[in-house]
Design a protein around this motif. Structure first.
Motif, PDB file in Angstrom:
ATOM      1  N   ARG A 105     -45.418 -33.938 -45.580  1.00  0.00           N
ATOM      2  CA  ARG A 105     -44.746 -35.212 -45.871  1.00  0.00           C
ATOM      3  C   ARG A 105     -43.236 -34.973 -45.916  1.00  0.00           C
ATOM      4  NH1 ARG A 105     -47.573 -35.846 -51.432  1.00  0.00           N
ATOM      5  NH2 ARG A 105     -46.942 -33.646 -51.316  1.00  0.00           N
ATOM      6  N   VAL A 106     -42.519 -35.688 -45.059  1.00  0.00           N
ATOM      7  CA  VAL A 106     -41.082 -35.475 -44.881  1.00  0.00           C
ATOM      8  C   VAL A 106     -40.326 -36.750 -45.223  1.00  0.00           C
ATOM      9  CG1 VAL A 106     -39.272 -34.928 -43.205  1.00  0.00           C
ATOM     10  CG2 VAL A 106     -41.494 -33.755 -43.082  1.00  0.00           C
ATOM     11  N   ALA A 107     -39.229 -36.610 -45.955  1.00  0.00           N
ATOM     12  CA  ALA A 107     -38.327 -37.732 -46.234  1.00  0.00           C
ATOM     13  C   ALA A 107     -37.015 -37.468 -45.519  1.00  0.00           C
ATOM     14  CB  ALA A 107     -38.091 -37.893 -47.727  1.00  0.00           C
ATOM     15  N   SER A 108     -36.557 -38.443 -44.746  1.00  0.00           N
ATOM     16  CA  SER A 108     -35.326 -38.267 -43.974  1.00  0.00           C
ATOM     17  C   SER A 108     -34.535 -39.564 -43.964  1.00  0.00           C
ATOM     18  CB  SER A 108     -35.654 -37.843 -42.540  1.00  0.00           C
ATOM     19  OG  SER A 108     -34.478 -37.753 -41.753  1.00  0.00           O
ATOM     20  N   PHE A 109     -33.224 -39.432 -43.811  1.00  0.00           N
ATOM     21  CA  PHE A 109     -32.363 -40.606 -43.707  1.00  0.00           C
ATOM     22  C   PHE A 109     -32.177 -40.970 -42.243  1.00  0.00           C
ATOM     23  CE2 PHE A 109     -29.946 -36.776 -44.350  1.00  0.00           C
ATOM     24  CZ  PHE A 109     -28.994 -36.799 -43.362  1.00  0.00           C
ATOM     25  N   GLN A 110     -31.514 -42.096 -41.989  1.00  0.00           N
ATOM     26  CA  GLN A 110     -31.574 -42.747 -40.687  1.00  0.00           C
ATOM     27  C   GLN A 110     -31.042 -41.909 -39.530  1.00  0.00           C
ATOM     28  OE1 GLN A 110     -28.803 -45.906 -39.653  1.00  0.00           O
ATOM     29  NE2 GLN A 110     -30.514 -47.265 -39.213  1.00  0.00           N
ATOM     30  N   THR A 111     -29.863 -41.296 -39.689  1.00  0.00           N
ATOM     31  CA  THR A 111     -29.262 -40.650 -38.529  1.00  0.00           C
ATOM     32  C   THR A 111     -30.085 -39.475 -38.037  1.00  0.00           C
ATOM     33  OG1 THR A 111     -27.829 -39.341 -39.999  1.00  0.00           O
ATOM     34  CG2 THR A 111     -26.924 -41.370 -39.108  1.00  0.00           C
ATOM     35  N   VAL A 112     -30.668 -38.712 -38.949  1.00  0.00           N
ATOM     36  CA  VAL A 112     -31.517 -37.602 -38.534  1.00  0.00           C
ATOM     37  C   VAL A 112     -32.816 -38.130 -37.938  1.00  0.00           C
ATOM     38  CG1 VAL A 112     -32.802 -35.580 -39.332  1.00  0.00           C
ATOM     39  CG2 VAL A 112     -30.499 -35.999 -40.185  1.00  0.00           C
ATOM     40  N   VAL A 134     -15.878 -51.008 -41.029  1.00  0.00           N
ATOM     41  CA  VAL A 134     -17.243 -51.025 -41.545  1.00  0.00           C
ATOM     42  C   VAL A 134     -17.458 -49.702 -42.276  1.00  0.00           C
ATOM     43  CG1 VAL A 134     -18.143 -50.207 -39.305  1.00  0.00           C
ATOM     44  CG2 VAL A 134     -19.710 -51.175 -41.011  1.00  0.00           C
ATOM     45  N   LEU A 135     -17.919 -49.807 -43.528  1.00  0.00           N
ATOM     46  CA  LEU A 135     -18.156 -48.627 -44.362  1.00  0.00           C
ATOM     47  C   LEU A 135     -19.551 -48.697 -44.963  1.00  0.00           C
ATOM     48  CD1 LEU A 135     -15.033 -48.228 -44.156  1.00  0.00           C
ATOM     49  CD2 LEU A 135     -15.050 -47.683 -46.597  1.00  0.00           C
ATOM     50  N   GLU A 136     -20.027 -47.557 -45.404  1.00  0.00           N
ATOM     51  CA  GLU A 136     -21.273 -47.534 -46.161  1.00  0.00           C
ATOM     52  C   GLU A 136     -20.999 -48.060 -47.572  1.00  0.00           C
ATOM     53  OE1 GLU A 136     -24.335 -44.958 -45.752  1.00  0.00           O
ATOM     54  OE2 GLU A 136     -23.778 -44.124 -43.804  1.00  0.00           O
ATOM     55  N   PRO A 137     -22.050 -48.386 -48.342  1.00  0.00           N
ATOM     56  CA  PRO A 137     -21.853 -49.048 -49.639  1.00  0.00           C
ATOM     57  C   PRO A 137     -21.023 -48.229 -50.622  1.00  0.00           C
ATOM     58  CG  PRO A 137     -24.134 -49.253 -48.914  1.00  0.00           C
ATOM     59  CD  PRO A 137     -23.476 -48.290 -47.978  1.00  0.00           C
ATOM     60  N   ARG A 155     -20.080 -53.789 -45.348  1.00  0.00           N
ATOM     61  CA  ARG A 155     -20.616 -52.581 -45.971  1.00  0.00           C
ATOM     62  C   ARG A 155     -22.121 -52.563 -45.725  1.00  0.00           C
ATOM     63  NH1 ARG A 155     -17.564 -49.412 -49.215  1.00  0.00           N
ATOM     64  NH2 ARG A 155     -15.538 -50.227 -49.906  1.00  0.00           N
ATOM     65  N   THR A 156     -22.607 -51.491 -45.146  1.00  0.00           N
ATOM     66  CA  THR A 156     -24.030 -51.383 -44.865  1.00  0.00           C
ATOM     67  C   THR A 156     -24.414 -49.910 -44.745  1.00  0.00           C
ATOM     68  OG1 THR A 156     -25.802 -51.835 -43.254  1.00  0.00           O
ATOM     69  CG2 THR A 156     -23.556 -51.689 -42.399  1.00  0.00           C
ATOM     70  N   PRO A 157     -25.618 -49.537 -45.206  1.00  0.00           N
ATOM     71  CA  PRO A 157     -26.085 -48.159 -45.016  1.00  0.00           C
ATOM     72  C   PRO A 157     -26.659 -47.923 -43.621  1.00  0.00           C
ATOM     73  CG  PRO A 157     -27.723 -49.394 -46.242  1.00  0.00           C
ATOM     74  CD  PRO A 157     -26.541 -50.321 -46.048  1.00  0.00           C
ATOM     75  N   ASP A 158     -26.734 -48.973 -42.810  1.00  0.00           N
ATOM     76  CA  ASP A 158     -27.309 -48.870 -41.471  1.00  0.00           C
ATOM     77  C   ASP A 158     -26.275 -48.260 -40.522  1.00  0.00           C
ATOM     78  OD1 ASP A 158     -28.354 -49.227 -38.920  1.00  0.00           O
ATOM     79  OD2 ASP A 158     -29.234 -51.180 -39.386  1.00  0.00           O
ATOM     80  N   ALA A 159     -26.410 -46.967 -40.253  1.00  0.00           N
ATOM     81  CA  ALA A 159     -25.422 -46.270 -39.436  1.00  0.00           C
ATOM     82  C   ALA A 159     -25.413 -46.779 -37.999  1.00  0.00           C
ATOM     83  CB  ALA A 159     -25.708 -44.762 -39.452  1.00  0.00           C
ATOM     84  N   LEU A 160     -26.563 -47.185 -37.489  1.00  0.00           N
ATOM     85  CA  LEU A 160     -26.608 -47.694 -36.117  1.00  0.00           C
ATOM     86  C   LEU A 160     -25.874 -49.025 -36.009  1.00  0.00           C
ATOM     87  CD1 LEU A 160     -30.260 -46.782 -35.110  1.00  0.00           C
ATOM     88  CD2 LEU A 160     -28.151 -45.506 -34.701  1.00  0.00           C
ATOM     89  N   ASP A 184     -21.085 -37.281 -35.586  1.00  0.00           N
ATOM     90  CA  ASP A 184     -21.412 -37.183 -34.171  1.00  0.00           C
ATOM     91  C   ASP A 184     -22.846 -37.606 -33.864  1.00  0.00           C
ATOM     92  OD1 ASP A 184     -18.932 -36.391 -33.355  1.00  0.00           O
ATOM     93  OD2 ASP A 184     -19.380 -34.262 -33.255  1.00  0.00           O
ATOM     94  N   LEU A 185     -23.793 -37.253 -34.726  1.00  0.00           N
ATOM     95  CA  LEU A 185     -25.191 -37.580 -34.446  1.00  0.00           C
ATOM     96  C   LEU A 185     -25.405 -39.082 -34.302  1.00  0.00           C
ATOM     97  CD1 LEU A 185     -27.416 -35.254 -36.695  1.00  0.00           C
ATOM     98  CD2 LEU A 185     -27.104 -35.168 -34.214  1.00  0.00           C
ATOM     99  N   VAL A 186     -24.643 -39.871 -35.037  1.00  0.00           N
ATOM    100  CA  VAL A 186     -24.847 -41.321 -35.023  1.00  0.00           C
ATOM    101  C   VAL A 186     -24.493 -41.907 -33.665  1.00  0.00           C
ATOM    102  CG1 VAL A 186     -24.063 -43.503 -36.010  1.00  0.00           C
ATOM    103  CG2 VAL A 186     -24.445 -41.542 -37.492  1.00  0.00           C
ATOM    104  N   ARG A 187     -23.443 -41.408 -33.060  1.00  0.00           N
ATOM    105  CA  ARG A 187     -22.946 -42.039 -31.849  1.00  0.00           C
ATOM    106  C   ARG A 187     -23.361 -41.296 -30.585  1.00  0.00           C
ATOM    107  NH1 ARG A 187     -19.274 -39.209 -29.694  1.00  0.00           N
ATOM    108  NH2 ARG A 187     -18.300 -37.542 -30.869  1.00  0.00           N
ATOM    109  N   ALA A 188     -24.297 -40.356 -30.672  1.00  0.00           N
ATOM    110  CA  ALA A 188     -24.748 -39.625 -29.490  1.00  0.00           C
ATOM    111  C   ALA A 188     -25.264 -40.598 -28.435  1.00  0.00           C
ATOM    112  CB  ALA A 188     -25.849 -38.636 -29.875  1.00  0.00           C
ATOM    113  N   GLY A 189     -24.771 -40.446 -27.215  1.00  0.00           N
ATOM    114  CA  GLY A 189     -25.234 -41.288 -26.125  1.00  0.00           C
ATOM    115  C   GLY A 189     -24.692 -42.705 -26.156  1.00  0.00           C
TER     116      GLY A 189
END
Length: 311
Positions: free
Chosen positions: A95-102, A196-199, A224-229, A246-251
């Motif tokens: 069981r894995v917990a991960s945040f959005q960008t990863v 645009v910033l995170e909360p 303000r939003t935690p949604d990186a995409l 960098d991971l967020v904007r790949a491609g």
């Protein structure tokens, strides 16, 4: 004989502070938690909880018991790991917990590798931000968490968590490819831009706000939003500028990036409970994730052509 499950509840009460918080984290009712801890008092032969206002506090005897519970539970974790290691093959449920960008950038390809190499391993993913994910790890709700650490904002280190570094993910200024902010070459050029910033209160949001202030201005934060995409999309469509890993904007070629002079990066890492690092499932997941990260960082380039630096 002291019941291990009740010892875990006592330790969770020490961590979380209230019966309600323990109940919410573990899926019980507060009355059920209270009853279990009352039974533990009977087993221990001493008072473990005292009334304090509307809640309870741990007695000195309870705190002694919590220290022993830490050792006992870690030893049980190690025993389970040793038994699992005898099988050599990664099987069962992880069981894995991960945040959005990863989740977006690394996890799908990691799951593909694991499915090819360890078909008997079932990986269950829970989308959680890094801070609550570590509470879930302590509560045994998940087995492995993805964590992040922003510059000058070190996370508290826990002796109960085995951390393993994954990569350093560079943080850069992201601007639209056209419009009034497209020509910016420094963060100081964007003092009048929409941001645009995170909360507030989040490490990414507070770091970005502090970076703007160090540049001499208070950012005009429109969203303000935690949604990186969503951050990336708002930059792509010309509605905002942002500080992005960098991971967020790949491609995403419709975003232009500008290097910051200090070349900041966030630290990405995995965490498991102490004693669980040797489990075949944990080793397999960490190895596959690192393999994907190595391949991904080679394809993420910034304004100066620099890629994310592996640790």
């Amino acid at each position: 004989m002291l019941d291990v499950h009740r010892l875990r509840l006592l330790r969770e009460l020490d961590r979380r502070g209230t019966l309600a918080a323990v109940a919410a984290a573990l899926g019980y009712s507060p009355s059920a938690v209270s009853q279990q801890l009352s039974q533990l008092e009977v087993e221990a032969g001493t008072t473990l909880l005292e009334k304090f206002g509307r809640g309870v506090v741990l007695t000195p005897a309870a705190r002694v018991l919590v220290r022993h519970a830490d050792v006992v539970l870690a030893q049980l974790e190690q025993a389970e790991t040793d038994l699992a290691a005898m099988a050599r093959e990664a099987t069962g449920v992880l069981r894995v917990a991960s945040f959005q960008t990863v989740l977006f950038a690394l996890v799908p390809r990691t799951l593909t590798l694991l499915a090819e190499r360890f078909p008997a391993l079932r990986v269950v993913i829970d989308h959680q931000e890094a801070v609550p994910a570590f509470s879930a790890l302590a509560a045994h709700d998940v087995d492995l968490v993805l964590g992040e650490e922003y510059p000058d904002r070190p996370n508290p280190r826990s002796a109960d968590v085995d951390e393993e570094d994954l990569l350093h993910d560079r943080l850069r200024l992201a601007v639209p490819t056209s419009g009034p902010w497209a020509g910016a070459t420094r963060i100081e050029d964007l003092s009048s831009a929409s941001w645009v910033l995170e909360p507030d209160g989040s490490d990414p949001g507070d770091w970005a706000l502090g970076r703007c202030r160090r540049a001499g201005f208070e950012p005009d934060v429109r969203i303000r939003t935690p949604d990186a995409l969503l951050h990336v999309h708002l930059v792509e469509t010309g509605h905002a500028v942002a500080l992005l890993p960098d991971l967020v904007r790949a491609g995403r070629p419709r975003v232009r990036v500008v290097d910051l002079p200090e070349a900041p990066s966030r630290r990405l890492f995995t965490g498991v409970r102490r004693g669980a690092g040797g489990r075949p499932a944990v080793r397999a997941f960490r190895a596959a994730l690192l393999e994907v990260a190595l391949g991904t960082t080679g394809t993420i380039t910034g304004g100066g052509g620099n890629s994310s630096a592996l640790l």
